[in-house]
Design a protein around this motif. Sequence first.
Motif, PDB file in Angstrom:
ATOM      1  N   GLN A  84      15.700  27.654 -50.272  1.00 42.83           N
ATOM      2  CA  GLN A  84      14.342  27.167 -50.448  1.00 42.83           C
ATOM      3  C   GLN A  84      14.222  26.512 -51.815  1.00 42.83           C
ATOM      4  OE1 GLN A  84      11.442  30.410 -50.437  1.00 42.83           O
ATOM      5  NE2 GLN A  84      13.031  31.912 -50.852  1.00 42.83           N
ATOM      6  N   THR A  85      13.226  25.642 -51.932  1.00 42.37           N
ATOM      7  CA  THR A  85      12.957  24.946 -53.184  1.00 42.37           C
ATOM      8  C   THR A  85      11.472  25.071 -53.491  1.00 42.37           C
ATOM      9  OG1 THR A  85      12.377  22.789 -52.223  1.00 42.37           O
ATOM     10  CG2 THR A  85      14.737  23.262 -52.541  1.00 42.37           C
ATOM     11  N   GLY A  86      11.070  24.516 -54.612  1.00 46.01           N
ATOM     12  CA  GLY A  86       9.668  24.532 -54.989  1.00 46.01           C
ATOM     13  C   GLY A  86       8.791  23.651 -54.132  1.00 46.01           C
ATOM     14  N   PHE A 138       4.227  35.588 -51.064  1.00 50.18           N
ATOM     15  CA  PHE A 138       4.578  35.068 -52.383  1.00 50.18           C
ATOM     16  C   PHE A 138       4.518  36.102 -53.507  1.00 50.18           C
ATOM     17  CE2 PHE A 138       2.856  31.477 -49.937  1.00 50.18           C
ATOM     18  CZ  PHE A 138       3.892  30.565 -50.050  1.00 50.18           C
ATOM     19  N   PRO A 564      16.303  35.778 -48.348  1.00 48.40           N
ATOM     20  CA  PRO A 564      15.171  35.918 -49.279  1.00 48.40           C
ATOM     21  C   PRO A 564      14.184  36.997 -48.851  1.00 48.40           C
ATOM     22  CG  PRO A 564      14.813  34.032 -47.859  1.00 48.40           C
ATOM     23  CD  PRO A 564      16.177  34.578 -47.505  1.00 48.40           C
ATOM     24  N   TYR A 568       9.208  30.876 -52.032  1.00 47.52           N
ATOM     25  CA  TYR A 568       9.026  30.183 -53.307  1.00 47.52           C
ATOM     26  C   TYR A 568       7.604  29.641 -53.434  1.00 47.52           C
ATOM     27  CZ  TYR A 568      13.901  29.975 -54.971  1.00 47.52           C
ATOM     28  OH  TYR A 568      15.138  30.269 -55.466  1.00 47.52           O
ATOM     29  N   TYR A 569       7.093  29.696 -54.661  1.00 49.10           N
ATOM     30  CA  TYR A 569       5.809  29.083 -54.971  1.00 49.10           C
ATOM     31  C   TYR A 569       5.903  27.560 -54.871  1.00 49.10           C
ATOM     32  CZ  TYR A 569       4.511  33.533 -57.271  1.00 49.10           C
ATOM     33  OH  TYR A 569       4.228  34.836 -57.558  1.00 49.10           O
ATOM     34  N   GLN A 571       6.103  24.489 -56.626  1.00 46.12           N
ATOM     35  CA  GLN A 571       6.551  24.225 -57.989  1.00 46.12           C
ATOM     36  C   GLN A 571       5.520  23.432 -58.771  1.00 46.12           C
ATOM     37  OE1 GLN A 571       9.479  25.500 -59.280  1.00 46.12           O
ATOM     38  NE2 GLN A 571       8.635  24.810 -61.244  1.00 46.12           N
ATOM     39  N   GLN A 586      10.717  29.994 -60.414  1.00 49.90           N
ATOM     40  CA  GLN A 586      10.705  30.863 -59.247  1.00 49.90           C
ATOM     41  C   GLN A 586      11.296  32.226 -59.609  1.00 49.90           C
ATOM     42  OE1 GLN A 586       9.092  29.800 -56.706  1.00 49.90           O
ATOM     43  NE2 GLN A 586       8.997  27.613 -57.193  1.00 49.90           N
ATOM     44  N   ASP A 588      13.510  35.284 -59.795  1.00 47.94           N
ATOM     45  CA  ASP A 588      14.933  35.492 -59.534  1.00 47.94           C
ATOM     46  C   ASP A 588      15.141  36.763 -58.723  1.00 47.94           C
ATOM     47  OD1 ASP A 588      17.734  36.640 -60.297  1.00 47.94           O
ATOM     48  OD2 ASP A 588      17.801  34.535 -60.913  1.00 47.94           O
ATOM     49  N   TYR A 594      10.954  41.000 -58.151  1.00 49.47           N
ATOM     50  CA  TYR A 594      11.290  40.103 -57.039  1.00 49.47           C
ATOM     51  C   TYR A 594      10.655  40.562 -55.731  1.00 49.47           C
ATOM     52  CZ  TYR A 594      14.154  37.669 -53.553  1.00 49.47           C
ATOM     53  OH  TYR A 594      14.585  36.918 -52.490  1.00 49.47           O
TER      54      TYR A 594
END
Length: 600
Positions: A84-86, A138, A564, A568-569, A571, A586, A588, A594
């Motif tokens: 996943q990414t922002g 989240f 996960p 992820y929030y 960004q 994000q 870790d 976490y």
Amino acid sequence: MKFRTISTALALTGLLMGTPGCKDFYDVNVDPIHPSKAELQQLLPVTQTATSTYLGFNIAGLGQPTSALMQQLSNGRSIGNFQQTGDSFSGPWNGLYSDMLANNELLITQGTTEQRWGYVGIAQLQKAYVFSQLVDMFGDVPYSEALKGAQNTSPRFDKDADIYNGNPGLGIQGLFALIDEGLGNLAKPGAGVTGTADLIYGGDLTKWARFGRTLKLKLLVQIRKTRSDAAFQQQVAALLTGTGGLLEATDDFEFKYGASESPANRNVGYLADYVNAGRENNIGRFLYLLMKYGDGTNPSPTAAVRPIPNPALGYADPRVPYYFFNQLATRIAPDRATYDYQDPNDARFVTTRAGSTGPANASALSSSTRTLPGLYPVGGRYDDGRGGNANTTFGRGLVAQRLLPYFSRKFLEAEAHLVILNNRAAARTALQAALQASFDKVNAIALAEGTSPSPTTTSGAPYPTAIPSGSRALGPIPAAEIATYINGALARFDGTATGPAKTPLQVIMEEKYVASFGMGPDIYTDWRRTGYPILTVPDNNNIGSNVGLVEDNDPITTGAGLFPRRLYYSQQDITANANPSAPKAQVDPASPTYRIFWDR
């Protein structure tokens, strides 16, 4: 916090165009920075449509990616391989805040000014529901200082536990207190709403109150590992036995879609896999094998068909043809050069394995032959064995987006009785009721669908009229088959069934997992809380310290990262938020914060 207007996101789907009071939704103010008065009966359906869209089982919602994580779907997007990414969830993140919660806050503030307590109470319950989902996905999120527009453009990220439980020292009203306040407003003399403005319960405040109490039970069950005191047990017991009651069989908290094609008011998941010829989803191999054979984890010496189904376990869930539509009609031998995975006992089932590196892993290779989400999850086609390259005539897309249905209430009761109140007999009774309710839901959808009309084939050839041997026409599941399945599940709960031994909690959560197809966020939350069902993942590198995962023993699947335990929030939002509490990156997986606070 960045806000935008409702029309930006939802006009693209056309969902609001046909809802009562919303045909002029461009005129509905949703920007709290430049507020103007809007009619409450216009705002309410906007909030409900946004809730369904951004939490739902569709490309714009959190339901699709979380269903992929939970192996109910398989897709090639990054989250399907645990990456996943922002930007992965910026759409639903922004949509829930800007399109749902901003409008919802106007309902509360304006409704309070006008003393229209029915709208206020509904909005408070909706707010509690959506913020609980944001926390569950989240963790820490803007809550107590959010939705204030120009008064605070960098709201504090409140701690996840504070959002649930409250923190008076920081001025945080918890979700439990918010629910109680909403229930109080619903009970005020003269409270009411315009029926056509309420797309969920048609203005029935009694049903809204039952939903509120059930939501409270849901949140209490979710935090049970953080509480073990007698007062907590008493609070749960009071909800299970108290006056007013919880959701009843006709009280499903769900968003109902319409039949309109232009504007597009049908189930959004249906649009993605039936109207869109390129398809969006593959069915998760784990869910299919669990339902068809009772075990999604059996290893096999034959690499191409791992895990091999074990018919001897005899689950044979009769809901399978309602859940999945096979575009292939011939029960031929598997074609491993053409299709990434087929059921070796029934090659009509075609999917792509999660993390597959095989020669046929490209999803486009099977867009006309892959198995699709069927009638139950999205209002697609019931599988009567005739198959066909699905198009918009292969279903009606009328099935509602389920959010908190009656059967979920009964599964929550089963879990509460078992692990909070230590009453195994009551848990068994609730499990039996939950299973019956889940089958009743499937049958209600089947009855509402009526008969499967002969669709127009893509090729123009006549559609087959004869139903093949081994399949049957659309209709309710026979009572005898339901009883057989439920008795088998109860035997597994009792520990008297053949096959692998399972704990009572495992049986409850596996059955809830199957019944909840299309409700990805709750399934993801349940798995993190309980470790059930035990899912298969491509390789051990995906597991780490996670409980509830096993390797799929398939040499041609590989995962790209650690499984996960949170999303992820956006960004853009955490970068723009100048509040010291806002994450600067994000979270870790090695961080002690976490896991969500209830994830123990």
